[in-house]
Design a protein around this motif. Structure first.
Motif, short mmCIF file in Angstrom:
data_model
loop_
_atom_site.label_atom_id
_atom_site.label_comp_id
_atom_site.label_asym_id
_atom_site.label_seq_id
_atom_site.Cartn_x
_atom_site.Cartn_y
_atom_site.Cartn_z
N THR A 1 46.94 44.98 17.43
CA THR A 1 48.00 45.94 17.14
C THR A 1 47.43 47.30 17.44
O THR A 1 46.42 47.70 16.85
CB THR A 1 48.44 45.87 15.67
N THR B 1 52.03 45.39 20.28
CA THR B 1 51.14 44.24 20.16
C THR B 1 50.64 43.87 21.54
O THR B 1 51.42 43.77 22.49
CB THR B 1 51.87 43.04 19.53
N GLU C 1 49.99 51.45 10.37
CA GLU C 1 50.80 50.34 10.87
C GLU C 1 52.07 50.18 10.04
O GLU C 1 53.14 49.87 10.55
CB GLU C 1 50.00 49.05 10.88
N GLU D 1 57.67 49.35 15.81
CA GLU D 1 57.27 48.75 17.09
C GLU D 1 57.97 49.50 18.23
O GLU D 1 59.19 49.63 18.26
CB GLU D 1 57.66 47.27 17.12
#
Length: 249
Positions: free
Chosen positions: A23, A33, A99, A104
């Motif tokens: 990641t 990813t 994170e 994403e």
């Protein structure tokens, strides 16, 4: 399609016999990813770049929203962070919390700059760990859409609240009189309030350019951590591990 970018490894998970799933946080692609094939084989040219908290120049092969690491050259490994278990635990917490707040594929270069500057502070600057941690936490919340309002009392408007109190729940500053009945209001010294204002409103390149006495940086650390965990409504295993080494203030 081959994409040239820079990447910071936030998480690395071994996969199959010699691969690793990463990641990573990039300035242009955001958090993505990436599969690093055969990176754990002896002599792999990718081995150095796939370690946690390594910042690299990278070539990613993109196909149908999947990314494979084609090549990478480390730019910064933050060896000073890796040299001590307390700093490594704190750096790992920075990665886990980053994170948690990034989406994403959502690019935000300011977030990448924040964690890189914070890792640099752990690596090179002679700052107490709780001060670096608190500044990172408070700025992370501000950049992630949870910016606290610190200009003055949210109730009476006093620019310099008397006996200031800060609420972890709503991120508002109040004077002691206006904070009555606010259950989670934490007392702030004038120096801690000034430090919080510096972090939220000051030049990001001078994020750590403030000084606090030991008793004050403990208060600063407690307020900033409480604000982050309250706003995100979650804990972090890396934070728990850090506190097993450095007791909570």
């Amino acid at each position: 399609m081959l994409i040239d970018t820079k990447m910071l490894v936030l998480r690395a998970v071994d996969y199959k016999e010699s691969d690793r799933i990463l990641t990573v946080l990039t300035p242009d692609l955001g958090r993505v990813t990436v599969k690093a094939r055969a990176c754990r084989r002896k002599g792999s040219r990718l081995a150095a770049a796939v370690q946690l908290l390594t910042y690299s120049e990278a070539g990613l092969f993109a196909y149908r929203d999947h990314y494979t690491l084609n090549e990478a050259e480390p730019l910064e490994c933050f060896w000073g962070v890796r040299a001590g278990v307390e700093k490594l635990a704190l750096g790992s917490y920075f990665a886990e919390s980053m994170e948690a707040v990034t989406g994403e594929g959502e690019s935000d270069p300011a977030l990448l700059s924040l964690i890189l500057n914070s890792l640099y502070a752990l690596d090179k600057l002679d700052k107490p760990l709780p001060v670096v941690k608190g500044a990172y936490e408070l700025k992370l919340m501000a950049l992630a859409g949870y910016e606290p309002l610190l200009e003055g009392c949210a109730v009476c408007g006093a620019p310099e609240p008397e006996e200031p109190r800060f609420s972890r729940t709503d991120g508002l500053l109040r004077c002691a009189r206006c904070a009555r009945g606010t259950g989670d209001a934490l007392a702030l010294s004038p120096a801690v309030l000034a430090a919080m204002r510096h972090v939220v409103y000051g030049d990001p390149k001078r994020l750590f350019s403030f000084r606090l006495e030991p008793g004050e940086w403990r208060q600063f650390a407690r307020v900033c951590e409480g604000f982050l965990t309250t706003q995100l409504d979650r804990g972090f295993r890396t934070l728990d591990f850090y506190h097993s080494l450095v007791p909570a203030p």
